[in-house]
Design a protein around this motif. Structure first.
Motif, PDB file in Angstrom:
ATOM      1  N   LYS A  57     -24.828   2.823 -32.753  1.00  0.00           N
ATOM      2  CA  LYS A  57     -25.971   2.305 -33.440  1.00  0.00           C
ATOM      3  C   LYS A  57     -26.752   1.206 -32.853  1.00  0.00           C
ATOM      4  O   LYS A  57     -28.074   0.888 -33.532  1.00  0.00           O
ATOM      5  N   HIS A  58     -26.765   0.506 -32.077  1.00  0.00           N
ATOM      6  CA  HIS A  58     -27.496  -0.810 -31.475  1.00  0.00           C
ATOM      7  C   HIS A  58     -27.520  -0.715 -29.468  1.00  0.00           C
ATOM      8  O   HIS A  58     -26.261  -0.560 -29.656  1.00  0.00           O
ATOM      9  N   LEU A  59     -28.816  -1.102 -29.160  1.00  0.00           N
ATOM     10  CA  LEU A  59     -28.580  -2.049 -27.997  1.00  0.00           C
ATOM     11  C   LEU A  59     -28.974  -3.128 -28.006  1.00  0.00           C
ATOM     12  O   LEU A  59     -29.916  -3.024 -28.322  1.00  0.00           O
ATOM     13  N   VAL A  60     -28.129  -3.712 -26.536  1.00  0.00           N
ATOM     14  CA  VAL A  60     -28.054  -4.736 -26.508  1.00  0.00           C
ATOM     15  C   VAL A  60     -29.385  -4.929 -25.407  1.00  0.00           C
ATOM     16  O   VAL A  60     -28.959  -4.709 -24.486  1.00  0.00           O
ATOM     17  N   ASN A  61     -30.256  -6.313 -25.662  1.00  0.00           N
ATOM     18  CA  ASN A  61     -31.374  -6.528 -24.433  1.00  0.00           C
ATOM     19  C   ASN A  61     -29.644  -6.887 -23.403  1.00  0.00           C
ATOM     20  O   ASN A  61     -29.172  -7.962 -23.710  1.00  0.00           O
ATOM     21  N   PRO A  62     -30.571  -7.662 -22.524  1.00  0.00           N
ATOM     22  CA  PRO A  62     -30.594  -8.229 -21.067  1.00  0.00           C
ATOM     23  C   PRO A  62     -30.402  -9.702 -21.996  1.00  0.00           C
ATOM     24  O   PRO A  62     -31.121 -10.320 -22.563  1.00  0.00           O
ATOM     25  N   MET A 105     -35.930   2.653 -29.257  1.00  0.00           N
ATOM     26  CA  MET A 105     -35.752   1.527 -27.443  1.00  0.00           C
ATOM     27  C   MET A 105     -37.200   1.639 -26.337  1.00  0.00           C
ATOM     28  O   MET A 105     -37.512   2.110 -25.966  1.00  0.00           O
ATOM     29  N   PRO A 106     -37.333  -0.075 -26.643  1.00  0.00           N
ATOM     30  CA  PRO A 106     -38.925  -0.689 -25.765  1.00  0.00           C
ATOM     31  C   PRO A 106     -38.297  -0.169 -24.532  1.00  0.00           C
ATOM     32  O   PRO A 106     -39.047  -0.588 -23.922  1.00  0.00           O
ATOM     33  N   LEU A 107     -36.654  -0.530 -24.374  1.00  0.00           N
ATOM     34  CA  LEU A 107     -35.986  -0.548 -23.006  1.00  0.00           C
ATOM     35  C   LEU A 107     -36.075   0.631 -22.082  1.00  0.00           C
ATOM     36  O   LEU A 107     -35.875  -0.064 -20.833  1.00  0.00           O
ATOM     37  N   VAL A 108     -36.158   1.417 -22.464  1.00  0.00           N
ATOM     38  CA  VAL A 108     -35.851   2.761 -22.013  1.00  0.00           C
ATOM     39  C   VAL A 108     -37.817   4.090 -21.713  1.00  0.00           C
ATOM     40  O   VAL A 108     -38.049   3.580 -22.927  1.00  0.00           O
ATOM     41  N   VAL A 109     -38.190   3.499 -20.749  1.00  0.00           N
ATOM     42  CA  VAL A 109     -39.168   4.925 -20.816  1.00  0.00           C
ATOM     43  C   VAL A 109     -39.253   6.308 -20.281  1.00  0.00           C
ATOM     44  O   VAL A 109     -38.270   6.695 -19.882  1.00  0.00           O
ATOM     45  N   HIS A 110     -39.861   7.230 -21.527  1.00  0.00           N
ATOM     46  CA  HIS A 110     -38.723   8.533 -21.495  1.00  0.00           C
ATOM     47  C   HIS A 110     -40.569   9.483 -22.073  1.00  0.00           C
ATOM     48  O   HIS A 110     -41.106   9.585 -22.004  1.00  0.00           O
ATOM     49  N   GLY A 111     -39.666  10.590 -21.602  1.00  0.00           N
ATOM     50  CA  GLY A 111     -40.884  11.849 -21.612  1.00  0.00           C
ATOM     51  C   GLY A 111     -40.558  12.867 -21.014  1.00  0.00           C
ATOM     52  O   GLY A 111     -39.331  13.325 -20.394  1.00  0.00           O
ATOM     53  N   ALA A 125     -35.323   9.710 -18.951  1.00  0.00           N
ATOM     54  CA  ALA A 125     -35.566   8.613 -19.565  1.00  0.00           C
ATOM     55  C   ALA A 125     -35.190   7.365 -18.208  1.00  0.00           C
ATOM     56  O   ALA A 125     -34.581   8.113 -17.127  1.00  0.00           O
ATOM     57  N   PHE A 126     -35.929   6.556 -18.510  1.00  0.00           N
ATOM     58  CA  PHE A 126     -35.113   5.117 -17.564  1.00  0.00           C
ATOM     59  C   PHE A 126     -35.007   3.945 -18.030  1.00  0.00           C
ATOM     60  O   PHE A 126     -36.185   3.948 -18.926  1.00  0.00           O
ATOM     61  N   TRP A 127     -34.422   3.303 -17.446  1.00  0.00           N
ATOM     62  CA  TRP A 127     -34.427   1.829 -18.181  1.00  0.00           C
ATOM     63  C   TRP A 127     -35.826   1.150 -16.883  1.00  0.00           C
ATOM     64  O   TRP A 127     -35.839   1.002 -16.197  1.00  0.00           O
ATOM     65  N   ALA A 128     -36.456   0.174 -17.911  1.00  0.00           N
ATOM     66  CA  ALA A 128     -37.300  -0.786 -18.074  1.00  0.00           C
ATOM     67  C   ALA A 128     -36.419  -1.787 -18.005  1.00  0.00           C
ATOM     68  O   ALA A 128     -36.800  -3.069 -18.976  1.00  0.00           O
ATOM     69  N   VAL A 129     -35.730  -2.517 -17.543  1.00  0.00           N
ATOM     70  CA  VAL A 129     -35.439  -3.746 -17.173  1.00  0.00           C
ATOM     71  C   VAL A 129     -35.286  -4.217 -15.723  1.00  0.00           C
ATOM     72  O   VAL A 129     -34.536  -3.797 -14.742  1.00  0.00           O
ATOM     73  N   GLY A 130     -36.218  -5.205 -15.498  1.00  0.00           N
ATOM     74  CA  GLY A 130     -36.771  -6.072 -14.704  1.00  0.00           C
ATOM     75  C   GLY A 130     -37.023  -5.388 -13.722  1.00  0.00           C
ATOM     76  O   GLY A 130     -37.608  -5.503 -12.503  1.00  0.00           O
ATOM     77  N   ARG A 131     -38.205  -4.316 -14.305  1.00  0.00           N
ATOM     78  CA  ARG A 131     -39.082  -3.164 -13.630  1.00  0.00           C
ATOM     79  C   ARG A 131     -39.844  -3.047 -14.638  1.00  0.00           C
ATOM     80  O   ARG A 131     -39.646  -2.883 -15.948  1.00  0.00           O
TER      81      ARG A 131
END
Length: 362
Positions: free
Chosen positions: A124-129, A168-174, A200-206
């Motif tokens: 249900k939820h994704l907790v940000n860094p 999910m703004p922290l996930v870049v997908h296509g 899909a890729f994590w856009a965390v710190g990058r």
């Protein structure tokens, strides 16, 4: 006692009287007790406080208490698949750890971590860094899965199935189609070519970017542009070229817009080919022009990772006066040809008559 309470302006609140040393006219002192009632539903809980300090958590049912100074208060909240303010949950974890351990699930993440929170097995939820969120687990089963997004840029399939990627703004997908080549850029650097499928890729710190390149043959229409021929006649030429990206990595790094770059190359090539010829040469040597333009563009397009197929001149548009003049020339040529044919026919007829006359004399 009730009459005494009414005289004190407390309306219909319940009251009782106690004996006292300092008696009034009736020999009694009236003490008013206020009835405090809280109704808690099955999907709710209530924080009971006295003078602003937490006393206990009320479960479902009716809670009744009598008090003198209205010191009790209650905050009723929903607890099914519900979130509680993180500050409040952290405070309870320090001051009332047993209550917090029994009723709250606190999710805390580090600088490169994210957490997927599931209610009864449903994400249900994704907790940000670097964030803290808390959820009620009194009724709902709450699971928190922490993920080190800094260690692995790719989102695992089991995580991908749980996430709503549209939120999910922290996930870049296509999704890379079968006729496309996907290119993965991390912090502006090309790191991987992606096959067809979902990614899909994590856009965390990058910074993550997915670029898709169409590898099918693509027609490129070069619109009419006015060019001066060698004999100073202004004409407009339109062409069609077929291009295909054969090296997506080179194409992505060599030019920002490969299609536009090839378009400019074709424009330059046709301009050069036309400027070196007269109008008559252009009209008579269109195949030669096609080969020259293709050779010029193909050599330079290979550096862009692009393969050039066929290039052909579709139309040569002449100015109005030149077109009229050419029409007159064509008409004159047709007339001359018709006259020549007629003379040949007349000559043939005369020769036939002469032969007939010779036969008759003999």
């Amino acid at each position: 006692a009730q009459a005494r309470a009414r005289s004190l302006g407390v309306g219909t609140q319940p009251a009782t009287c106690l004996s006292s040393r300092n008696c009034n006219d009736d020999g009694l002192e009236c003490v008013v007790l206020f009835k405090f009632t809280v109704i808690v539903k099955d999907d709710e809980r209530a924080f009971l406080t006295r003078d602003g300090r937490f006393e206990r958590l009320l479960g479902p049912g009716r809670f009744v208490a009598y008090e003198f100074r209205r010191r009790l208060s209650a905050e009723v909240v929903k607890v099914v698949r519900a979130e509680i303010a993180a500050d409040k949950a952290l405070l309870f974890a320090k001051v009332h750890p047993k209550v917090a351990a029994e009723h709250f699930e606190i999710a805390r993440t580090g600088a490169n971590e994210v957490a997927i929170v599931s209610f009864d097995g449903e994400a249900k939820h994704l907790v940000n860094p670097n964030a803290t969120r808390a959820f009620w687990k009194t009724i709902t089963k709450v699971d928190v899965e922490r993920i080190d997004a800094g260690a692995d840029v790719r989102v695992l399939k089991r995580h991908l199935d749980k996430l709503d990627l549209s939120r999910m703004p922290l996930v870049v997908h296509g999704v890379v189609e079968a006729h496309e080549a996907g290119l993965l850029f991390i912090d502006g650097k090309l790191t991987e070519r992606l096959p067809a499928g979902q990614h899909a890729f994590w856009a965390v710190g990058r910074t993550v970017k997915i670029t898709k390149v169409d590898t099918r043959p693509t027609p490129l229409e070069v619109t009419a542009q006015e060019i001066l021929t060698k004999d100073r006649v202004g004409i407009r030429v339109t062409l069609t070229a077929f291009t295909k990206v054969v090296d997506p990595e080179k194409a992505a790094l060599a030019a920002g817009d490969v299609s536009n770059t090839v378009y400019r190359l074709v424009q330059f090539a046709i301009r050069e080919a036309v400027a070196m010829r007269t109008l008559d040469e252009i009209l008579a040597a269109r195949d030669t022009i096609d080969r020259e333009v293709r050779a010029f563009v193909a050599q330079r397009a290979s550096d862009l990772g692009v393969e050039i197929g066929e290039i052909g001149v579709k139309d040569v548009i002449l100015p109005g006066d030149v077109r009229e003049l050419l029409n007159k020339v064509v008409e004159a040529e047709r007339t001359a040809k018709a006259n020549l044919i007629r003379r040949h026919e007349e000559t043939a007829a005369t020769r036939s008559l002469l032969n007939t006359a010779r036969l008759m004399r003999s």
